[in-house]
Design a protein around this motif. Structure first.
Motif, PDB file in Angstrom:
ATOM      1  N   HIS A   4       0.796  -1.143  -0.059  1.00 32.79           N
ATOM      2  CA  HIS A   4      -0.030   0.100  -0.081  1.00 32.79           C
ATOM      3  C   HIS A   4       0.950   1.118   0.105  1.00 32.79           C
ATOM      4  N   HIS A   5       2.123   1.095   0.537  1.00 31.68           N
ATOM      5  CA  HIS A   5       3.012   2.374   0.745  1.00 31.68           C
ATOM      6  C   HIS A   5       4.104   2.270  -0.158  1.00 31.68           C
ATOM      7  N   THR A   6       4.094   1.386  -1.379  1.00 27.91           N
ATOM      8  CA  THR A   6       4.998   1.602  -2.078  1.00 27.91           C
ATOM      9  C   THR A   6       4.610   2.264  -3.579  1.00 27.91           C
ATOM     10  N   ARG A   7       5.473   3.285  -4.064  1.00 25.58           N
ATOM     11  CA  ARG A   7       5.048   4.005  -5.337  1.00 25.58           C
ATOM     12  C   ARG A   7       6.297   4.099  -6.099  1.00 25.58           C
ATOM     13  N   GLU A   8       5.853   4.199  -7.430  1.00 31.01           N
ATOM     14  CA  GLU A   8       6.992   4.586  -8.495  1.00 31.01           C
ATOM     15  C   GLU A   8       6.793   6.037  -8.374  1.00 31.01           C
ATOM     16  N   LEU A   9       8.207   6.803  -8.315  1.00 33.26           N
ATOM     17  CA  LEU A   9       8.236   8.051  -8.352  1.00 33.26           C
ATOM     18  C   LEU A   9       8.909   8.748  -9.679  1.00 33.26           C
ATOM     19  N   SER A  10       8.447   9.589 -10.143  1.00 34.55           N
ATOM     20  CA  SER A  10       9.014  10.408 -11.212  1.00 34.55           C
ATOM     21  C   SER A  10      10.079  11.165 -10.729  1.00 34.55           C
ATOM     22  N   PRO A  11      11.048  11.607 -11.491  1.00 33.64           N
ATOM     23  CA  PRO A  11      12.198  12.389 -10.884  1.00 33.64           C
ATOM     24  C   PRO A  11      11.857  13.855 -10.406  1.00 33.64           C
ATOM     25  N   ASN A  12      10.558  14.407 -10.450  1.00 30.56           N
ATOM     26  CA  ASN A  12      10.422  15.600  -9.709  1.00 30.56           C
ATOM     27  C   ASN A  12       9.291  15.326  -8.749  1.00 30.56           C
ATOM     28  N   GLN A  13       9.352  14.223  -8.352  1.00 31.83           N
ATOM     29  CA  GLN A  13       8.451  13.904  -6.866  1.00 31.83           C
ATOM     30  C   GLN A  13       9.248  13.554  -5.863  1.00 31.83           C
ATOM     31  N   CYS A  14       8.803  13.359  -4.412  1.00 27.58           N
ATOM     32  CA  CYS A  14       9.393  13.128  -3.389  1.00 27.58           C
ATOM     33  C   CYS A  14       8.166  12.326  -2.555  1.00 27.58           C
ATOM     34  N   SER A  15       8.600  11.636  -1.776  1.00 28.22           N
ATOM     35  CA  SER A  15       7.719  10.595  -0.796  1.00 28.22           C
ATOM     36  C   SER A  15       8.069  10.430   0.556  1.00 28.22           C
ATOM     37  N   SER A  16       7.400   9.949   1.326  1.00 27.45           N
ATOM     38  CA  SER A  16       7.778   9.629   2.749  1.00 27.45           C
ATOM     39  C   SER A  16       6.693   8.927   3.142  1.00 27.45           C
ATOM     40  N   SER A  17       7.008   8.227   4.261  1.00 24.15           N
ATOM     41  CA  SER A  17       6.327   7.337   5.348  1.00 24.15           C
ATOM     42  C   SER A  17       6.471   7.936   6.770  1.00 24.15           C
ATOM     43  N   LEU A  18       5.150   7.933   7.470  1.00 24.36           N
ATOM     44  CA  LEU A  18       5.233   8.336   8.756  1.00 24.36           C
ATOM     45  C   LEU A  18       4.443   7.097   9.481  1.00 24.36           C
ATOM     46  N   VAL A  19       4.819   7.059  10.892  1.00 20.93           N
ATOM     47  CA  VAL A  19       4.345   6.004  11.511  1.00 20.93           C
ATOM     48  C   VAL A  19       4.082   6.470  12.947  1.00 20.93           C
ATOM     49  N   GLN A  20       2.817   6.280  13.635  1.00 16.44           N
ATOM     50  CA  GLN A  20       2.371   6.841  14.636  1.00 16.44           C
ATOM     51  C   GLN A  20       1.851   5.359  15.465  1.00 16.44           C
ATOM     52  N   THR A  21       2.300   5.280  16.721  1.00  9.60           N
ATOM     53  CA  THR A  21       1.574   4.257  17.407  1.00  9.60           C
ATOM     54  C   THR A  21       0.654   4.979  18.360  1.00  9.60           C
ATOM     55  N   ILE A  22      -0.824   4.469  18.420  1.00  7.53           N
ATOM     56  CA  ILE A  22      -1.701   5.165  19.181  1.00  7.53           C
ATOM     57  C   ILE A  22      -2.182   4.193  20.113  1.00  7.53           C
ATOM     58  N   ASP A  23      -2.514   4.685  21.486  1.00  6.11           N
ATOM     59  CA  ASP A  23      -2.575   3.615  22.416  1.00  6.11           C
ATOM     60  C   ASP A  23      -4.210   3.495  22.547  1.00  6.11           C
ATOM     61  N   ALA A  24      -4.670   3.122  21.550  1.00  3.69           N
ATOM     62  CA  ALA A  24      -6.539   3.033  21.438  1.00  3.69           C
ATOM     63  C   ALA A  24      -6.593   1.739  20.458  1.00  3.69           C
ATOM     64  N   PRO A  25      -7.874   1.405  20.542  1.00  4.98           N
ATOM     65  CA  PRO A  25      -8.234   0.197  19.884  1.00  4.98           C
ATOM     66  C   PRO A  25      -8.330   0.736  18.381  1.00  4.98           C
ATOM     67  N   LEU A  26      -8.113  -0.180  17.491  1.00  7.69           N
ATOM     68  CA  LEU A  26      -8.161  -0.171  15.982  1.00  7.69           C
ATOM     69  C   LEU A  26      -9.685   0.758  15.444  1.00  7.69           C
ATOM     70  N   ALA A  27     -10.545  -0.030  16.206  1.00  7.45           N
ATOM     71  CA  ALA A  27     -11.909   0.432  15.545  1.00  7.45           C
ATOM     72  C   ALA A  27     -12.234   1.648  15.964  1.00  7.45           C
ATOM     73  N   LEU A  28     -11.675   2.327  17.150  1.00  8.57           N
ATOM     74  CA  LEU A  28     -11.770   3.563  17.326  1.00  8.57           C
ATOM     75  C   LEU A  28     -11.063   4.748  16.412  1.00  8.57           C
ATOM     76  N   VAL A  29      -9.796   4.224  16.261  1.00 10.87           N
ATOM     77  CA  VAL A  29      -8.964   5.162  15.350  1.00 10.87           C
ATOM     78  C   VAL A  29      -9.401   5.082  13.916  1.00 10.87           C
ATOM     79  N   TRP A  30      -9.904   3.765  13.396  1.00  9.11           N
ATOM     80  CA  TRP A  30     -10.755   3.945  12.204  1.00  9.11           C
ATOM     81  C   TRP A  30     -11.756   4.678  12.149  1.00  9.11           C
ATOM     82  N   SER A  31     -12.614   4.622  13.030  1.00  7.18           N
ATOM     83  CA  SER A  31     -13.745   5.473  13.129  1.00  7.18           C
ATOM     84  C   SER A  31     -13.531   6.893  12.792  1.00  7.18           C
TER      85      SER A  31
END
Length: 172
Positions: A4-31
């Motif tokens: 889901h987080h892998t992309r092909e980049l053109s020379p004039n693009q940039c990308s990044s991935s950020l991660v956050q761990t949350i002390d809450a159930p997935l269902a609540l965060v997803w809502s």
């Protein structure tokens, strides 16, 4: 997870991935994440959101997001590209607006993690948000990623704070 987080980049693009761990159930965060019609629930930079096409919860829906003052933009037009409630994946693209984030595409995935503490199991959520964006003329890839990462990091921290507060209130 990584596809889901892998992309092909053109020379004039940039990308990044950020991660956050949350002390809450997935269902609540997803809502909160899945509410394409209400990013202001956790996004501190959004003043309001109006659905321009669709019901706010289906691929192809379009929203107009108005930003708080102080940002170098007033609004963005965005399209919901994917919303998968089973896999907990949301993808959207910025398709217009007065910002400089041309061809911006974001993918957010949620992943459940359990932690054992004092003999009890606690649910945590790992949120991964990645993006790809064109580097505006006159800017460097580093500057573009730094700006975009800063906005996303603030949003993820706000999401964590609100979700964790809601989770504590549910536990009593």
């Amino acid at each position: 997870m990584s596809h889901h987080h892998t992309r092909e980049l053109s020379p004039n693009q940039c990308s990044s991935s950020l991660v956050q761990t949350i002390d809450a159930p997935l269902a609540l965060v997803w809502s909160m994440i899945r509410r394409f019609d209400c990013p202001q629930a956790y996004n501190r930079f959004v003043k309001s959101c109006t659905i321009l096409a669709g019901d706010g919860g289906s691929a192809g829906n379009i929203r107009e997001v108005m930003f708080v003052s102080g940002l170098p933009a007033e609004f963005s037009i965005e399209r919901l590209d994917e919303l998968d409630d089973d896999a907990h994946v949301m993808k959207f693209s910025m398709i217009g607006g007065d910002h400089r984030l041309e061809n911006y595409q974001s993918t957010t995935t949620l992943h459940e993690e359990e932690e054992k503490k004092d003999g009890e199991t606690y649910g945590k959520t790992v949120v991964i948000e990645s993006y790809v964006v064109d580097v505006p003329a006159g800017n460097t890839k580093e500057d573009t990623c730094l700006f975009t990462d800063t906005i996303i990091r603030c949003n993820l921290k706000s999401l964590a704070k609100i979700s964790e507060m809601m989770a504590r209130n549910v536990k009593g």
